[in-house]
Scaffold this active site. Structure first.
Site, mmCIF file in Angstrom:
data_model
loop_
_atom_site.group_PDB
_atom_site.id
_atom_site.type_symbol
_atom_site.label_atom_id
_atom_site.label_comp_id
_atom_site.label_asym_id
_atom_site.label_seq_id
_atom_site.Cartn_x
_atom_site.Cartn_y
_atom_site.Cartn_z
ATOM 1 N N GLY A 239 -28.167 6.944 -6.460
ATOM 2 C CA GLY A 239 -28.046 8.506 -5.809
ATOM 3 C C GLY A 239 -27.804 8.396 -4.137
ATOM 4 C CG PHE A 240 -27.468 11.824 -1.933
ATOM 5 C CD1 PHE A 240 -26.264 11.701 -1.201
ATOM 6 C CD2 PHE A 240 -27.161 12.469 -2.941
ATOM 7 C CE1 PHE A 240 -25.242 12.645 -1.350
ATOM 8 C CE2 PHE A 240 -26.630 13.404 -3.221
ATOM 9 C CZ PHE A 240 -25.357 13.512 -2.414
ATOM 10 C CG PHE A 241 -32.144 9.388 -0.270
ATOM 11 C CD1 PHE A 241 -31.799 9.312 0.971
ATOM 12 C CD2 PHE A 241 -32.180 10.546 -0.955
ATOM 13 C CE1 PHE A 241 -31.395 10.164 1.671
ATOM 14 C CE2 PHE A 241 -31.783 11.927 0.117
ATOM 15 C CZ PHE A 241 -31.324 11.711 1.244
ATOM 16 C CB SER A 242 -33.187 5.723 -5.294
ATOM 17 O OG SER A 242 -32.849 6.798 -5.894
ATOM 18 C CB VAL B 38 -30.982 4.572 -11.490
ATOM 19 C CG1 VAL B 38 -32.075 4.828 -12.925
ATOM 20 C CG2 VAL B 38 -31.562 5.607 -10.597
ATOM 21 C CG ASP C 81 -32.813 17.754 -5.276
ATOM 22 O OD1 ASP C 81 -31.725 18.411 -5.136
ATOM 23 O OD2 ASP C 81 -32.741 16.605 -5.469
#
Length: 626
Positions: free
Chosen positions: A66-69, A71, A175
């Protein structure tokens, strides 16, 4: 009257209210007089009561980013349980990660992503959640797999039930996207759950005469409500608009990108153009519900308590074989009921189990949809420079905990329950680790553990689950509906226990039990760790603009920014101490004068000549060092 369509009204229950109940009391918990607001530091204490290390897992594969993490699908080396590790990759998102951990640890619902534990590495917390074998809803809709209208309605109903539960707790998502809705594949069909609560926030209450301050503009632009994008006051009805965009994706099987899902210049839904993407086989109430949720006026959007009832009513009105029965019978009079075709009858029309949008390939960038007119449409998200075409995610700096998520403790304020490390994280029969060096994650001292009988972990029954009491709400009864509901998951298959010894018993018969994070978290390690001249290493989670501890320290003359604090009756987490939750009279640890080389060491540092053999994972996670 049976079969009567439930009305869709705009205004619904107030924030924090449950249908049939009044608003929260003055105490804020709604649990009756005399019950004070639970302290928020205990929510974090319970969330990180069980810590795992990165080295405890075998990385199977990277399943998303994602944008910040990032997985990863991981498998616990000792228990063999498959989970998902969500690793935060940006220091600026540490507060949102901590907020998400606090909230998910207290949510218990079949349509909410289940929290499994916390993995700590180099001072950062990474969430461990259940593994969903169906991927995201966005991936499912972009695949060529056929999805009948009952399947799509069940997916929409699952998401609506999860959000109804979340709103009943006084929290809204902020979100909600098809990327954050995950799908579980089962023999009986699909089940959707809602995840990613890093931007969740308490539902605001705007009172007349009081000063009204709008919340921060956060979320994914394609799914954000118009009032949020304009910087106006907004509340939980912003989730309803995002749900309407998700319904449009479900109905037309198109991405939320305005190049495929038509939007207006004021960030609304272009209804005439969207109707051209929907076949005549779509249930009309389903289409009207999606249009209703995308209304520009927030007060006219129905709450999720009514949306779930409406979706259940639509499912009851569907014909038994499939919603295309009336159309298909005009072309194939030999179609039979769901019991299966007879050997003497012709094969039933395959469209009985598929919608019209399934008969076409998923859209591609080379073939934009035809909206039936020659009008030139402009992407409204490309007109604003701050939105960057809508392909970004807007993040807020958390300030306060989302909720006091822990029920009142049955113990006196001077007696705190001990924090226990689950036995499955430690090899049975092995002594305590002598090596305390970085980058291995901190391990709670053995004296804090509870003796467990037998070689393996004990089964945790339903009584170990904690009941969530917060913000004027009680366990919400799930109305019976045609959608299959999974029973509430108990921790029998969890290697990590997310409840403390102060948990209250909970029975599945009682129904589903029921980010603004602190800017800094300071975790002091147990004595004996190497890394500083005075044998007191520390992990630091500073503010968003701060650097890692491996970076050169600032000059001594630079002013040190104090940590925010909330009063608490004692130290938190035993050997761990969180600066924003505790105001204990202790001196602030001095800044390390030398660069910490523990994070760069290729081998573990041991004391007294004892060397522990590091684990040898076959595939290392990012940043995992042995």
């Amino acid at each position: 009257m049976a079969g009567e369509r439930p009305p869709l009204r705009g205004p619904g229950p107030g924030p924090g209210e449950v249908p049939g109940e009044g608003p929260p009391g003055p105490g804020g918990t709604g649990g009756g007089p005399g019950r004070g607001r639970p302290s928020s530091y205990r929510a974090l204490r319970s969330a990180v009561s069980s810590l795992a290390r990165v080295d405890d897992f075998h990385c199977a594969e990277k399943i998303g980013a994602g944008f910040f993490s990032e997985v990863y699908k991981v498998r616990h080396r000792q228990s063999g349980q498959v989970m998902v590790l969500k690793m935060n990759k940006l220091p600026s998102n540490r507060g949102n990660t901590l907020r998400e951990v606090q909230l998910m640890n207290r949510l218990r619902h079949p349509n909410i992503l289940r929290f499994m534990g916390v993995c700590v590495h180099q001072g950062q917390l990474h969430a461990l959640t259940e593994y969903m074998n169906g991927g995201t809803l966005e991936q499912l809709l972009s695949s060529p797999e056929p999805l009948s209208w009952p399947v799509r309605l069940h997916l929409a109903l699952d998401i609506a039930r999860g959000l109804r539960y979340l709103h009943s707790k006084g929290v809204f998502h902020r979100d909600l996207t098809s990327k954050n809705c995950l799908v579980r594949r089962e023999d009986r069909g699909f089940t959707a759950v809602v995840g990613d609560f890093g931007l969740a926030e308490k539902i605001p209450v705007y009172r007349e005469g009081a000063r009204k301050e709008p919340l921060a503009v956060v979320g994914s632009p394609y799914w954000m409500a118009p009032e949020v994008l304009r910087g106006e006051l907004y509340d939980e009805k912003a989730d309803v608009f995002a749900f309407g965009i998700v319904l449009c994706e479900l109905i037309a099987r198109v991405p939320a990108d305005p190049d495929y899902l038509p939007r207006t210049e004021d960030f609304g839904l272009d209804v005439p153009a969207f109707r051209t993407l929907v076949g005549d086989d779509c249930p009309l109430p389903f289409l009207l519900l999606a249009i209703h949720c995308c209304n520009l006026e927030p007060s006219t959007r129905a709450p999720f308590t009514e949306i779930t009832q409406h979706l259940e009513w639509i499912l009851e009105q569907l014909p038994e074989p499939a919603p295309l029965t009336r159309t298909a019978l005009t072309h194939n009079q030999g179609s039979v009921a769901r019991g299966g075709p007879s050997a003497t009858l012709p094969r039933p029309d395959p469209r009985l189990s598929r919608s019209r949008s399934d008969l076409f390939l998923p859209p591609s960038p080379e073939s934009p949809p035809n909206w039936g007119d020659n009008l030139t449409r402009v992407n409204p998200f490309s007109l604003r420079e701050d939105l960057r075409g809508g392909k970004i995610k807007l993040l807020d700096t958390p300030s306060k905990p989302v909720l006091p998520l822990v029920p009142p403790s049955p113990f006196p304020s001077t007696q705190l329950p001990l924090v226990t490390t689950p036995e499955t994280l430690v090899q049975p029969g092995t002594p305590a680790r002598r090596c305390r060096s970085l980058p291995s994650s901190p391990e709670l001292p053995r004296r804090m553990e509870t003796a467990l009988p037998g070689p393996g972990p004990p089964a945790v029954g339903p009584s170990a689950e904690e009941k969530m009491e917060c913000e004027g709400s009680s366990p919400e009864p799930e109305p019976p509906g045609p959608a299959p509901q999974l029973p509430l998951a108990v921790a029998t298959d969890n290697f990590i226990s997310t409840c403390s010894s102060a948990s209250q018993p909970w029975s599945p018969r009682s129904g589903p039990v029921l980010n603004n994070n602190p800017p800094a978290v300071v975790v002091n390690s147990p004595q004996g760790w190497a890394g500083e001249p005075w044998n007191r290493a520390q992990h630091s989670l500073p503010r968003a603009a701060a650097l890692e501890r491996t970076e050169p320290s600032p000059p001594p003359s630079a002013p040190r920014e104090p940590d925010e604090g909330l009063p608490c009756p004692g130290c938190c987490l035993g050997p761990f101490s969180f600066g924003f939750l505790s105001m204990c009279p202790r001196p602030t640890p001095a800044v390390a004068r030398y660069r910490n080389l523990n994070c760069e060491a290729g081998s573990l540092l041991c004391h007294r000549g004892h060397h522990a053999k590091p684990p040898t994972p076959s595939l290392q996670l990012p940043g995992a060092r042995s």
